[in-house]
Motif scaffolding. Structure first.
Motif, PDB file in Angstrom:
ATOM      1  N   ASN A 344      47.566  23.907  39.544  1.00  0.00           N
ATOM      2  CA  ASN A 344      48.887  23.716  38.947  1.00  0.00           C
ATOM      3  C   ASN A 344      49.782  24.941  39.004  1.00  0.00           C
ATOM      4  OD1 ASN A 344      48.841  20.899  37.715  1.00  0.00           O
ATOM      5  ND2 ASN A 344      46.988  21.753  36.828  1.00  0.00           N
ATOM      6  N   VAL A 345      49.237  26.119  39.224  1.00  0.00           N
ATOM      7  CA  VAL A 345      50.073  27.323  39.289  1.00  0.00           C
ATOM      8  C   VAL A 345      50.285  27.808  40.705  1.00  0.00           C
ATOM      9  CG1 VAL A 345      49.312  28.049  37.001  1.00  0.00           C
ATOM     10  CG2 VAL A 345      48.109  28.913  39.010  1.00  0.00           C
ATOM     11  N   GLY A 346      49.791  27.077  41.687  1.00  0.00           N
ATOM     12  CA  GLY A 346      50.049  27.437  43.074  1.00  0.00           C
ATOM     13  C   GLY A 346      49.015  28.323  43.724  1.00  0.00           C
ATOM     14  N   LEU A 347      47.863  28.497  43.118  1.00  0.00           N
ATOM     15  CA  LEU A 347      46.821  29.314  43.738  1.00  0.00           C
ATOM     16  C   LEU A 347      46.042  28.554  44.801  1.00  0.00           C
ATOM     17  CD1 LEU A 347      45.388  31.135  40.580  1.00  0.00           C
ATOM     18  CD2 LEU A 347      46.973  32.032  42.283  1.00  0.00           C
ATOM     19  N   GLY A 348      46.109  27.260  44.800  1.00  0.00           N
ATOM     20  CA  GLY A 348      45.376  26.462  45.770  1.00  0.00           C
ATOM     21  C   GLY A 348      44.521  25.426  45.073  1.00  0.00           C
ATOM     22  N   ALA A 349      44.501  24.237  45.653  1.00  0.00           N
ATOM     23  CA  ALA A 349      43.756  23.154  45.028  1.00  0.00           C
ATOM     24  C   ALA A 349      42.286  23.156  45.403  1.00  0.00           C
ATOM     25  CB  ALA A 349      44.381  21.807  45.403  1.00  0.00           C
ATOM     26  N   HIS A 350      41.921  23.852  46.470  1.00  0.00           N
ATOM     27  CA  HIS A 350      40.538  23.812  46.957  1.00  0.00           C
ATOM     28  C   HIS A 350      39.994  25.230  47.155  1.00  0.00           C
ATOM     29  CE1 HIS A 350      40.909  19.495  47.598  1.00  0.00           C
ATOM     30  NE2 HIS A 350      42.049  19.728  48.223  1.00  0.00           N
ATOM     31  N   ILE A 351      40.234  26.101  46.190  1.00  0.00           N
ATOM     32  CA  ILE A 351      39.714  27.457  46.296  1.00  0.00           C
ATOM     33  C   ILE A 351      38.307  27.510  45.729  1.00  0.00           C
ATOM     34  CG2 ILE A 351      42.021  28.460  46.154  1.00  0.00           C
ATOM     35  CD1 ILE A 351      41.435  29.200  43.263  1.00  0.00           C
ATOM     36  N   ALA A 352      37.552  28.484  46.186  1.00  0.00           N
ATOM     37  CA  ALA A 352      36.174  28.681  45.745  1.00  0.00           C
ATOM     38  C   ALA A 352      35.916  30.169  45.627  1.00  0.00           C
ATOM     39  CB  ALA A 352      35.190  28.034  46.722  1.00  0.00           C
ATOM     40  N   PRO A 353      34.976  30.584  44.809  1.00  0.00           N
ATOM     41  CA  PRO A 353      34.704  32.024  44.677  1.00  0.00           C
ATOM     42  C   PRO A 353      34.193  32.659  45.950  1.00  0.00           C
ATOM     43  CG  PRO A 353      33.128  30.712  43.407  1.00  0.00           C
ATOM     44  CD  PRO A 353      34.187  29.775  43.869  1.00  0.00           C
ATOM     45  N   GLU A 354      33.589  31.878  46.857  1.00  0.00           N
ATOM     46  CA  GLU A 354      33.083  32.451  48.103  1.00  0.00           C
ATOM     47  C   GLU A 354      34.193  32.684  49.107  1.00  0.00           C
ATOM     48  OE1 GLU A 354      31.972  29.663  46.769  1.00  0.00           O
ATOM     49  OE2 GLU A 354      30.018  30.248  45.923  1.00  0.00           O
ATOM     50  N   THR A 355      35.202  31.816  49.143  1.00  0.00           N
ATOM     51  CA  THR A 355      36.260  31.923  50.152  1.00  0.00           C
ATOM     52  C   THR A 355      37.503  32.642  49.649  1.00  0.00           C
ATOM     53  OG1 THR A 355      37.069  29.723  49.495  1.00  0.00           O
ATOM     54  CG2 THR A 355      35.461  29.830  51.301  1.00  0.00           C
ATOM     55  N   HIS A 356      37.831  32.495  48.383  1.00  0.00           N
ATOM     56  CA  HIS A 356      39.022  33.126  47.801  1.00  0.00           C
ATOM     57  C   HIS A 356      38.624  33.813  46.499  1.00  0.00           C
ATOM     58  CE1 HIS A 356      40.405  29.703  50.265  1.00  0.00           C
ATOM     59  NE2 HIS A 356      41.467  30.441  50.547  1.00  0.00           N
ATOM     60  N   PRO A 357      37.976  34.957  46.573  1.00  0.00           N
ATOM     61  CA  PRO A 357      37.482  35.587  45.330  1.00  0.00           C
ATOM     62  C   PRO A 357      38.587  36.055  44.399  1.00  0.00           C
ATOM     63  CG  PRO A 357      37.137  37.029  47.210  1.00  0.00           C
ATOM     64  CD  PRO A 357      37.602  35.718  47.766  1.00  0.00           C
ATOM     65  N   VAL A 358      39.685  36.632  44.951  1.00  0.00           N
ATOM     66  CA  VAL A 358      40.751  37.150  44.086  1.00  0.00           C
ATOM     67  C   VAL A 358      41.473  36.008  43.387  1.00  0.00           C
ATOM     68  CG1 VAL A 358      42.875  38.504  44.032  1.00  0.00           C
ATOM     69  CG2 VAL A 358      41.002  39.186  45.538  1.00  0.00           C
ATOM     70  N   GLN A 359      41.836  34.971  44.149  1.00  0.00           N
ATOM     71  CA  GLN A 359      42.506  33.836  43.530  1.00  0.00           C
ATOM     72  C   GLN A 359      41.614  33.150  42.501  1.00  0.00           C
ATOM     73  OE1 GLN A 359      42.409  34.607  46.665  1.00  0.00           O
ATOM     74  NE2 GLN A 359      44.309  34.136  47.770  1.00  0.00           N
ATOM     75  N   TRP A 360      40.319  33.093  42.778  1.00  0.00           N
ATOM     76  CA  TRP A 360      39.407  32.469  41.821  1.00  0.00           C
ATOM     77  C   TRP A 360      39.296  33.294  40.537  1.00  0.00           C
ATOM     78  CZ3 TRP A 360      37.445  27.852  41.158  1.00  0.00           C
ATOM     79  CH2 TRP A 360      36.377  27.680  40.270  1.00  0.00           C
ATOM     80  N   ASN A 361      39.299  34.621  40.652  1.00  0.00           N
ATOM     81  CA  ASN A 361      39.252  35.467  39.456  1.00  0.00           C
ATOM     82  C   ASN A 361      40.515  35.302  38.613  1.00  0.00           C
ATOM     83  OD1 ASN A 361      36.722  36.550  40.047  1.00  0.00           O
ATOM     84  ND2 ASN A 361      37.587  38.188  41.284  1.00  0.00           N
ATOM     85  N   ILE A 362      41.671  35.174  39.277  1.00  0.00           N
ATOM     86  CA  ILE A 362      42.914  34.948  38.532  1.00  0.00           C
ATOM     87  C   ILE A 362      42.869  33.595  37.824  1.00  0.00           C
ATOM     88  CG2 ILE A 362      45.403  34.669  38.764  1.00  0.00           C
ATOM     89  CD1 ILE A 362      45.332  36.632  41.077  1.00  0.00           C
ATOM     90  N   ALA A 363      42.362  32.591  38.535  1.00  0.00           N
ATOM     91  CA  ALA A 363      42.257  31.267  37.915  1.00  0.00           C
ATOM     92  C   ALA A 363      41.290  31.286  36.736  1.00  0.00           C
ATOM     93  CB  ALA A 363      41.805  30.249  38.963  1.00  0.00           C
ATOM     94  N   GLU A 364      40.192  32.030  36.841  1.00  0.00           N
ATOM     95  CA  GLU A 364      39.258  32.133  35.712  1.00  0.00           C
ATOM     96  C   GLU A 364      39.894  32.855  34.531  1.00  0.00           C
ATOM     97  OE1 GLU A 364      35.657  33.920  37.163  1.00  0.00           O
ATOM     98  OE2 GLU A 364      34.670  31.963  37.236  1.00  0.00           O
ATOM     99  N   LEU A 365      40.714  33.879  34.805  1.00  0.00           N
ATOM    100  CA  LEU A 365      41.393  34.589  33.714  1.00  0.00           C
ATOM    101  C   LEU A 365      42.359  33.665  32.987  1.00  0.00           C
ATOM    102  CD1 LEU A 365      42.209  37.152  32.154  1.00  0.00           C
ATOM    103  CD2 LEU A 365      43.810  37.650  34.011  1.00  0.00           C
ATOM    104  N   LEU A 366      43.203  32.963  33.739  1.00  0.00           N
ATOM    105  CA  LEU A 366      44.156  32.047  33.107  1.00  0.00           C
ATOM    106  C   LEU A 366      43.439  30.891  32.424  1.00  0.00           C
ATOM    107  CD1 LEU A 366      46.901  31.937  35.908  1.00  0.00           C
ATOM    108  CD2 LEU A 366      46.843  33.332  33.833  1.00  0.00           C
ATOM    109  N   GLY A 367      42.369  30.388  33.038  1.00  0.00           N
ATOM    110  CA  GLY A 367      41.603  29.325  32.406  1.00  0.00           C
ATOM    111  C   GLY A 367      40.912  29.776  31.138  1.00  0.00           C
ATOM    112  N   GLY A 368      40.438  31.027  31.106  1.00  0.00           N
ATOM    113  CA  GLY A 368      39.817  31.537  29.884  1.00  0.00           C
ATOM    114  C   GLY A 368      40.806  31.670  28.743  1.00  0.00           C
ATOM    115  N   VAL A 369      42.035  32.126  29.042  1.00  0.00           N
ATOM    116  CA  VAL A 369      43.055  32.236  27.998  1.00  0.00           C
ATOM    117  C   VAL A 369      43.442  30.852  27.486  1.00  0.00           C
ATOM    118  CG1 VAL A 369      45.412  32.987  27.519  1.00  0.00           C
ATOM    119  CG2 VAL A 369      43.905  34.426  28.902  1.00  0.00           C
ATOM    120  N   ALA A 370      43.635  29.905  28.412  1.00  0.00           N
ATOM    121  CA  ALA A 370      43.969  28.539  27.984  1.00  0.00           C
ATOM    122  C   ALA A 370      42.817  27.907  27.207  1.00  0.00           C
ATOM    123  CB  ALA A 370      44.322  27.686  29.202  1.00  0.00           C
TER     124      ALA A 370
END
Length: 503
Positions: A344-370
């Motif tokens: 929903n924030v534009g990081l990608g609908a099919h990201i994974a920690p193996e292929t996109h580690p930075v985007q996945w870490n950002i998504a985990e940070l925002l998901g943890g706050v939410a």
């Protein structure tokens, strides 16, 4: 004379064997020929050793015993002791913040401190007291012409209980406040509560580690039970649906999260008595004569004896429903929110920690706050319901102010927190009214009252809403999520999940 031709060495050469040998060759004792001399250089046979090198850390290893008769009990005991000490040290580091957050969550901060629960039974006395105060202030000039020898009417006595003690009329009264209770509203965050607890005379800095042993045991049992329950559920349901056995971190289907959520909910339900004991030990006073439980075993024994036994501990509605809701949300947040946030924030609908580690870490940070915004209100209500007694148990003498009247469930607790409490912490003391003041002191007092009223008007939204009470500890959660995010960025992707736990 002809020189004899030397014999050829071609028939004497034996090529080395390239096959791996796990069993040393048997020695030939009765051999007629002499053994061949060993060749210089590398060994002629590649032998695989089944023994691992000892671990230099505490000289620990998972090797077998020296005589191959079984497992090395001493080595296993060392490994278990080292793991237990590491787990205990990890919990000891995080325990002060957990204690501060728990005390903030259970602390009752009424919207009108002067109108406590006991004051509603003595409205007539308080009304007479206010009338006398108003008459003193309005007729102060008439006292100039009064006869000084005339006797003044006696002051109305303050209400007292059957033992002669004055009934507490306000949670801000210092004279009637128990000596083991931290002043209400003196801390506005986890760090502030930690400083208040450490500097309070009845508690001290060692009180920051209350309930540490119970917390360590609960976390250790949870780490051991959750994978076992998950494996059991997987073996039971994988024949019916193959998707149960192929859950990955980047898939968010209902079948991929069902077994992990169920395993965590079952683990939390089984260990809920330990969580109840931990909360009671943290909240109770550290003063020996006011302490209800002497330790975790005594707390569990008293709870089982006075609050309905095993059935009451597990199946009471005030404990069962909050436990199931909290652990369901706690399991769903890390499994679903990072993927939903990334989509929903534009990081990608099919990201994974193996292929996109930075985007996945950002998504985990925002998901943890939410997730903290969703989870904290349910956790706060659960802590409030845990500290109130049931059955024949006596009220807990806590080191913070608790609500005098018990809640009647989760919905009742949500409603009363939002409607009768305030969020503008820390509270500032109101100027006390004094009778028969001089004119100069009365002018200063009026200025102080006006300043206090202006301060209340400026923070009217927080003062008239208890929504902030549902989010005590949010700053600590966000800070912990940001710390994990930074460590995941500077660390390698393989070590992104190196044992960090949510605070």
């Amino acid at each position: 004379m002809a020189v004899p031709t030397p014999a050829s060495l071609r028939d004497l050469y034996a090529p080395p064997s390239n096959a791996w040998s796990f069993v040393p060759p048997a020695l030939q004792e009765n051999s007629s020929s002499a053994p061949d001399p060993p060749l210089a250089g590398p060994s002629s046979s590649n032998q695989w050793s089944t023994r691992t090198a000892p671990n230099p850390f505490f000289e620990l290893s998972s090797s077998l015993s020296g005589d191959d008769s079984g497992l090395d009990v001493t080595s296993l005991a060392k490994e278990f002791l080292a793991a237990a000490l590491l787990q205990y040290a990890t919990n000891a580091i995080a325990q002060p913040w957990e204690v501060g957050k728990t005390l903030l969550q259970v602390q009752w901060v009424p919207r009108e401190p002067e109108l406590s629960e006991g004051q509603h039974h003595h409205d007539g006395v308080d009304g007479a007291d206010d009338d006398a105060e108003l008459s003193d202030s309005s007729n102060e000039n008439d006292s100039y012409f009064a006869d000084p020898a005339a006797e003044r009417p006696p002051k109305p006595p303050r209400p007292a209980d059957e033992h002669g003690y004055i009934i507490r009329q306000s949670v801000l009264e210092e004279g009637t406040q128990p000596d083991y209770v931290i002043p209400v509203g003196s801390a506005d965050g986890t760090w502030g509560m930690m400083k208040q607890l450490g500097g309070f005379r009845a508690e001290g800095w060692l009180a920051l580690w209350k309930g540490l042993l119970t917390t360590a045991v609960q976390n250790a049992l949870s780490s051991a039970l959750q994978p076992a329950i998950y494996s059991l559920l997987q073996s039971m349901f994988s024949p019916f649906s193959p998707s149960f056995s192929s859950a990955t971190g980047s898939s968010f289907g209902p079948t991929s999260v069902l077994l992990p959520v169920a395993s965590q909910v079952l683990t939390g339900f089984l260990l809920s008595p330990l969580d109840l004991v931990r909360t009671r030990l943290i909240v109770q006073s550290s003063v020996a004569r006011h302490r209800t439980y002497s330790g975790p075993i005594d707390a569990l024994r008293q709870i089982l004896a006075q609050e309905g036994g095993v059935r009451g501990v597990y199946l009471h509605p005030h404990l069962l429903v909050p436990t199931l809701l909290e652990y369901t949300l706690r399991a769903l947040v890390p499994l679903t929110l990072p993927g939903l946030v990334a989509a929903n924030v534009g990081l990608g609908a099919h990201i994974a920690p193996e292929t996109h580690p930075v985007q996945w870490n950002i998504a985990e940070l925002l998901g943890g706050v939410a997730g903290s915004l969703v989870l904290l209100p349910f956790e706060t209500v659960r802590r409030r319901l845990q500290v109130q007694p049931r059955g024949s148990a006596r009220p807990l003498k806590a080191c913070v102010e608790l609500r005098p009247a018990p809640y009647n469930g989760m919905v009742d607790a949500f409603w009363h927190i939002l409607t009768e409490e305030r969020s503008d912490l820390p509270l500032k003391p109101h100027p006390h009214k004094r009778r028969r003041r001089r004119s100069s002191a009365k002018g200063k007092d009026k200025e102080g009252v006006a300043y206090a009223d202006a301060h209340q008007e400026s923070g009217s939204w927080l003062r008239h809403s208890g929504i902030g009470q549902l989010y005590r500890g949010l700053g600590m959660r966000v800070g912990a999520s940001f710390l994990v995010f930074v460590l995941a960025l500077i660390g390698s992707p393989d070590e992104s999940d190196g044992g960090w736990a949510e605070l």
